[in-house]
Design a protein around this motif. Structure first.
Motif, PDB file in Angstrom:
ATOM      1  N   HIS A 130       0.845  -1.208   0.000  1.00 46.55           N
ATOM      2  CA  HIS A 130       0.000   0.000   0.000  1.00 46.55           C
ATOM      3  C   HIS A 130       0.873   1.248   0.000  1.00 46.55           C
ATOM      4  CE1 HIS A 130      -3.763  -2.192   0.571  1.00 46.55           C
ATOM      5  NE2 HIS A 130      -3.114  -2.977   1.425  1.00 46.55           N
ATOM      6  N   GLY A 165      -5.144  -1.870  -3.808  1.00 47.83           N
ATOM      7  CA  GLY A 165      -6.468  -1.459  -3.348  1.00 47.83           C
ATOM      8  C   GLY A 165      -6.704   0.027  -3.438  1.00 47.83           C
ATOM      9  N   LEU A 214      -5.050   2.247  -2.113  1.00 50.16           N
ATOM     10  CA  LEU A 214      -4.864   2.770  -0.759  1.00 50.16           C
ATOM     11  C   LEU A 214      -3.379   2.966  -0.493  1.00 50.16           C
ATOM     12  CD1 LEU A 214      -5.994   3.508   2.052  1.00 50.16           C
ATOM     13  CD2 LEU A 214      -5.816   1.072   2.640  1.00 50.16           C
ATOM     14  N   LEU A 227      -7.357   6.995   4.032  1.00 54.68           N
ATOM     15  CA  LEU A 227      -8.196   6.084   4.796  1.00 54.68           C
ATOM     16  C   LEU A 227      -9.588   6.653   5.069  1.00 54.68           C
ATOM     17  CD1 LEU A 227      -5.510   4.920   7.353  1.00 54.68           C
ATOM     18  CD2 LEU A 227      -6.746   3.388   5.793  1.00 54.68           C
ATOM     19  N   GLN A 279     -14.255   5.064  -2.505  1.00 52.80           N
ATOM     20  CA  GLN A 279     -14.805   5.389  -1.200  1.00 52.80           C
ATOM     21  C   GLN A 279     -13.793   5.103  -0.093  1.00 52.80           C
ATOM     22  OE1 GLN A 279     -17.709   7.028  -0.826  1.00 52.80           O
ATOM     23  NE2 GLN A 279     -17.656   7.026  -3.086  1.00 52.80           N
ATOM     24  N   SER A 297     -12.149   3.742   3.176  1.00 44.99           N
ATOM     25  CA  SER A 297     -12.308   2.439   3.819  1.00 44.99           C
ATOM     26  C   SER A 297     -12.579   2.553   5.307  1.00 44.99           C
ATOM     27  CB  SER A 297     -11.046   1.589   3.601  1.00 44.99           C
ATOM     28  OG  SER A 297      -9.915   2.218   4.167  1.00 44.99           O
ATOM     29  N   SER A 300     -16.906   0.854   9.066  1.00 46.07           N
ATOM     30  CA  SER A 300     -15.686   0.919   8.249  1.00 46.07           C
ATOM     31  C   SER A 300     -15.427  -0.429   7.579  1.00 46.07           C
ATOM     32  CB  SER A 300     -14.489   1.293   9.136  1.00 46.07           C
ATOM     33  OG  SER A 300     -14.699   2.515   9.795  1.00 46.07           O
ATOM     34  N   ARG A 301     -15.423  -0.438   6.237  1.00 48.95           N
ATOM     35  CA  ARG A 301     -15.160  -1.676   5.513  1.00 48.95           C
ATOM     36  C   ARG A 301     -13.701  -2.107   5.632  1.00 48.95           C
ATOM     37  NH1 ARG A 301     -12.925  -0.555   0.425  1.00 48.95           N
ATOM     38  NH2 ARG A 301     -12.952   1.659  -0.146  1.00 48.95           N
ATOM     39  N   PHE A 302     -12.870  -1.270   6.224  1.00 42.02           N
ATOM     40  CA  PHE A 302     -11.467  -1.578   6.440  1.00 42.02           C
ATOM     41  C   PHE A 302     -11.290  -2.938   7.116  1.00 42.02           C
ATOM     42  CE2 PHE A 302      -7.872  -1.559   9.402  1.00 42.02           C
ATOM     43  CZ  PHE A 302      -6.814  -1.188   8.598  1.00 42.02           C
ATOM     44  N   ASP A 352     -13.115  -5.585   6.994  1.00 41.97           N
ATOM     45  CA  ASP A 352     -13.624  -6.763   6.288  1.00 41.97           C
ATOM     46  C   ASP A 352     -12.494  -7.682   5.838  1.00 41.97           C
ATOM     47  OD1 ASP A 352     -16.091  -5.644   6.660  1.00 41.97           O
ATOM     48  OD2 ASP A 352     -16.336  -4.957   4.582  1.00 41.97           O
TER      49      ASP A 352
END
Length: 900
Positions: free
Chosen positions: A759, A773, A775, A795, A845, A847, A856-858, A860
């Motif tokens: 990242h 990603g 990111l 983030l 979007q 995370s 926060s989908r972070f 997942d």
């Protein structure tokens, strides 16, 4: 009298007032027939000893106009320290228009040093309160402004007292140094002779700051506009000043109720949410027993305004509370005078038991408010006579208009109000004796152009309220009080507004054989504390320090405690600090649903005090909550019998009937104290539970990065210990922790899970690459906000998808489906005669969300079935989760943020 308005015509001149003979009659509030009930003759006045025998104190102040626009200067009740120069305090021999009047306060500023360049004495005075025997007057007064002095060097508001019988005027706090240590307003006598008042002194809060390693300062309100005013008490000689409330915005207008409790106006502004506003609260004189009283969901209860506040509570003949309803800011100074039935109601339309009703009524319906004119005029203040006659001293102005063509001021009529030829004229507030029973009002101080007469109070004897002695705590609670703690007891977090939200009942949830720990949704309770924000003279930092959102300001964590199997909690909480709670799952994340809503009302306990709660509240529900005598009863009855344990639990933890599991544990062991780590150990399972649940902990000691606690607190968690999480110091270092996987034999790197190995926008050869990603968690400032690391923005903020083109990263552009068009809407063609498409970026979007870990989908990708499982440790995921749950701030300590 005007046949169109039902009001007498008042001819008002400046600088002296001329009122026609008819205007000295009572003004009818309703129909013409009401005039027959007016008290206008000298005989009727002599027959009314309350009116003719008791002095009236009041404030006279000049209206202030903007030098540039000529408009009236607004008053803003959200700033209690505001200074409106040009006021005077007068004492009138009686509540009759022709009674003798004298200035009783200007002597405090004798001498040329108090005069302005024009030789005028321009001080300010407000918040009048009469002693029980009617002989003394308390008030707040501020000396004239010092020319060219900085704000911090200007005079402060002080509490003063005037004794009518001796004609002695004195400042309550004699010492100049002590008097200047805070802004003091809104005084009231307590039954024991002490004084309760609102002040920015924040004495105990400053001591707490010192314990936290910060300098002493008065924290700003949650809007960041002025130091917070909270309630204090002191002796009548200004000694023994003690802070008793700990709100993060203002606590104002204290009034002592007949039972001895203090009713006051509290600005609920935590989280700056939709229902925030000024509501009525009550508290004991020693600061215990703080509870909500009325108004939280009633800010739209007055048709004339959308956002009214509950201000200036007063007693009334009916036993209800008299309040003034108005917005924070107004340029007509108008209020709706209303009675609220706090004994039977918790909202304007909601009884204590949750049924609908009408618990609020206007004394004079349909008056002007918030710039909306009414034929009935407008009221600015009210004070009851409290003689059983339902009469009030009021500040009232008739409805007036200014004719645009002639600049002439005229009375309002329906036609004129609808006409564009008239504009609202400035008010002329005089003092009047309002008689609700006869629907009349009689002039006490006639109005004068450019002047406002306000805050009239009758110097009359009244009964002494009940005396509430200082609380004494013994046993475990007393010992905790000595150590700086109070206690919070929640019967069950599964009780939401009187509804058992568990699938098969709380009793089944409490049974470890029926419900193993992993099936219980509520596992831990987090205690959160707001951070006092200093003004720029103490620490001037950029607004970017709050990060993605300012809504939660800055927050610290006071610690964690396990939730017992029945959903109960009994925990020692640091006393004398505002706090909120969050309910967490087994991962240490705030749960979802109604139980997981952010707690947006500050709680407080005094040393040794126990705060009892039945359960949780859905903020979107109208069900009464936060008031001990309101709302549904607890749905969890606790232990069914005495001397037996809860079903399938350790027999050593035997219960008394009605006890929660938390009460049982506290009685047999001790009241739990918060810890910095999230720790679970099975303490309840009986012999029937086999195998026993595994213990676990999310500990800061397991981090490879700096922990957000001090070394001292890591070994000895105390009431002054705090978890303080800053992005740069505690979150960002996680991304560069070495996570290489080595071959155990050769020690060669076989894999690398270091976050910045993928990242980042450069590869190992320092060539540009698209971050995994989309990111980028690398170091360096953000191009959008240089005071933020770029990774923080990646983030928490929306971004645009990028691609690598000719060795450079550029935003991906796609056809929007639209083409360039001219002003007539025709497509604009290029040189080849082709339409030109409009290209747009592709959004990525964020995370992470400041709404919390679950939003926060972070997380997942770190789930058991996620692509990054085990890349971060449980302790690291817990750290990130708690940071997001409290708001994802960039800094949570203003003294860690760089100075502006």
């Amino acid at each position: 009298m005007s046949s169109e308005t039902g009001f007498l015509t008042l001819e008002i001149k400046s600088p002296t007032l001329t009122i026609s003979r008819s205007a000295r009659l009572a003004v009818a509030l309703g129909s013409l027939a009401a005039l027959s009930g007016c008290l206008s003759s000298s005989d009727s006045q002599q027959a009314d000893p309350v009116v003719v025998e008791n002095p009236v104190a009041y404030v006279e102040r000049a209206l202030l106009f903007d030098e540039n626009t000529g408009a009236l200067v607004e008053d803003n009740l959200a700033d209690p320290s505001a200074f409106r120069p040009g006021a005077r305090l007068f004492l009138k021999a009686s509540a009759t228009a022709d009674a003798e009047t004298r200035d009783i306060a200007s002597r405090a500023f004798a001498g040329p040093q108090f005069l302005d360049d024009n030789g005028q004495l321009r001080y300010d005075v407000k918040d009048l309160h009469v002693s029980h025997d009617g002989s003394r007057l308390l008030f707040a007064m501020r000396a004239p402004e010092i020319e060219d002095a900085d704000d911090e060097d200007q005079p402060t508001w002080n509490i003063w007292e005037y004794d009518v019988s001796t004609d002695i005027l004195r400042r309550i706090i004699d010492s100049d140094v002590t008097a200047r240590a805070g802004q003091d307003v809104a005084p009231a006598y307590l039954p024991d002779g002490r004084i309760v008042f609102s002040s920015t002194r924040q004495r105990i809060s400053k001591a707490v700051l010192l314990d936290e390693g910060k300098p002493q300062y008065s924290g700003l309100d949650e809007e960041g506009d002025s130091p917070g005013f909270v309630l204090h008490v002191m002796d009548d000689d200004g000694q023994n000043i003690e802070q008793i409330t700990f709100n993060q915005s203002h606590d104002l207008d204290p009034m002592v109720a007949d039972d001895g409790t203090i009713v006051f106006s509290r600005w609920d502004n935590a989280g700056q949410t939709r229902n925030n506003g000024v509501n009525l609260y009550r508290v004991n004189p020693d600061g215990t027993g703080l509870s909500y009283l009325f108004g939280r969901h009633s800010h739209d209860s007055v048709p004339e305004a959308n956002d009214i506040q509950y201000l200036q509570p007063r007693k009334s003949d009916s036993g209800n509370l008299l309040v003034q309803l108005r917005p924070f800011e107004t340029d007509d100074y108008a209020s709706v005078l209303a009675e609220v039935d706090v004994d039977q109601f918790v909202e304007a339309n909601l009884r204590l038991d949750g049924t609908e009703g009408s618990g609020q009524r206007s004394l004079v319906p349909g008056v002007g408010l918030d710039g909306q004119l009414s034929l009935k005029g407008s009221y600015a203040s009210v004070s009851p006579l409290l003689d059983g006659t339902n009469r009030y001293l009021v500040s009232w102005t008739p409805c007036r208009l200014r004719e645009t063509a002639t600049d002439r001021i005229v009375n309002c009529t329906e036609d004129r109000l609808q006409s564009e030829d008239y504009q609202p004229a400035e008010p002329v507030y005089g003092l009047w004796l309002l008689d609700i029973n006869s629907e009349t009002q009689r002039p006490v101080v006639p109005p004068v152009e450019g002047v406002q007469f306000d805050e009239a109070v009758l110097m009359k004897e009244r009964p002494l309220e009940g005396f509430i002695p200082e609380s004494q705590f013994t046993g475990d609670e007393g010992a905790l009080g000595d150590a700086g703690y109070g206690v919070l007891h929640i019967r069950s977090v599964y009780d939401i507004d009187g509804v058992d939200t568990t699938p098969t009942g709380i009793a089944a949830m409490a049974d470890p054989l029926q419900t193993p720990p992993e099936d219980r949704p509520a596992r831990f309770l987090r205690l959160e504390k707001p951070v006092a924000i200093p003004d720029e003279n103490v620490r001037d930092f950029d607004n970017s320090a709050f990060g993605r959102s300012r809504a939660q300001l800055m927050r610290e964590i006071l610690g964690y405690v396990p939730i017992e199997p029945d959903g109960s909690v009994k925990v020692a909480v640091p006393a004398n600090v505002a706090f909120a709670i969050s309910i967490l799952d087994e991962k240490g994340q705030r749960v979802g649903g109604a139980m997981g809503n952010r707690h947006q009302n500050w709680l407080t306990v005094r040393p040794g005090e126990t705060l009892e709660c039945s359960g949780c509240h859905n903020p979107n529900s109208p069900t009464p909550h936060g008031r001990p005598d309101a709302g549904p009863a607890s749905v969890w009855g606790g232990a069914a019998t005495t001397s037996l344990p809860f079903p399938n639990t350790d027999p050593a933890l035997f219960a008394d009937m009605g006890e929660t599991m938390a009460q049982v544990f506290a009685r047999i062991n001790e009241i739990r104290r918060p810890t910095p780590d999230v720790v679970y150990a099975d303490e309840w399972s009986g012999d029937a539970v086999d195998p026993k649940p595994d213990s676990f902990a999310y500990a800061y000691a397991d981090l490879q990065t700096p922990p957000p606690i001090s070394g001292v607190c890591a070994t000895d968690w105390a009431p002054n210990c705090r978890i303080v999480i800053n992005y740069e110091q505690h979150i960002h270092p996680l991304w560069s922790v070495n996570r290489e996987v080595l071959d155990p034999d050769t020690m060669a790197v076989v894999d690398d899970y270091t976050c910045t190995s993928c990242h980042t926008d450069t590869d190992a050869a320092d060539a540009q690459q698209v971050p995994a990603g989309q990111l980028d968690l690398g170091d360096g400032p953000s191009p959008d906000e240089p005071l933020h690391f770029n990774a923080y923005r990646e983030l928490l903020f929306p971004d645009s998808e990028q691609e690598l083109v000719n060795g450079a990263l550029i935003d991906v552009l796609v056809d929007s489906g639209e083409v360039l068009r001219d002003e007539e809407g025709n497509p604009i063609l290029d040189a080849n005669g082709d339409e030109q498409p409009i290209l747009v970026t592709v959004p990525v979007q964020a995370s992470m969300s400041v709404n919390g870990a679950r939003a926060s989908r972070f997380f997942d990708v770190f789930a058991d079935d996620g692509s990054h499982r085990d890349f971060l440790s449980p302790a690291e995921l817990r750290l990130i989760a708690e940071w997001l749950d409290i708001g994802g701030q960039y800094f949570n300590n203003p003294f860690d943020a760089p100075e502006d």
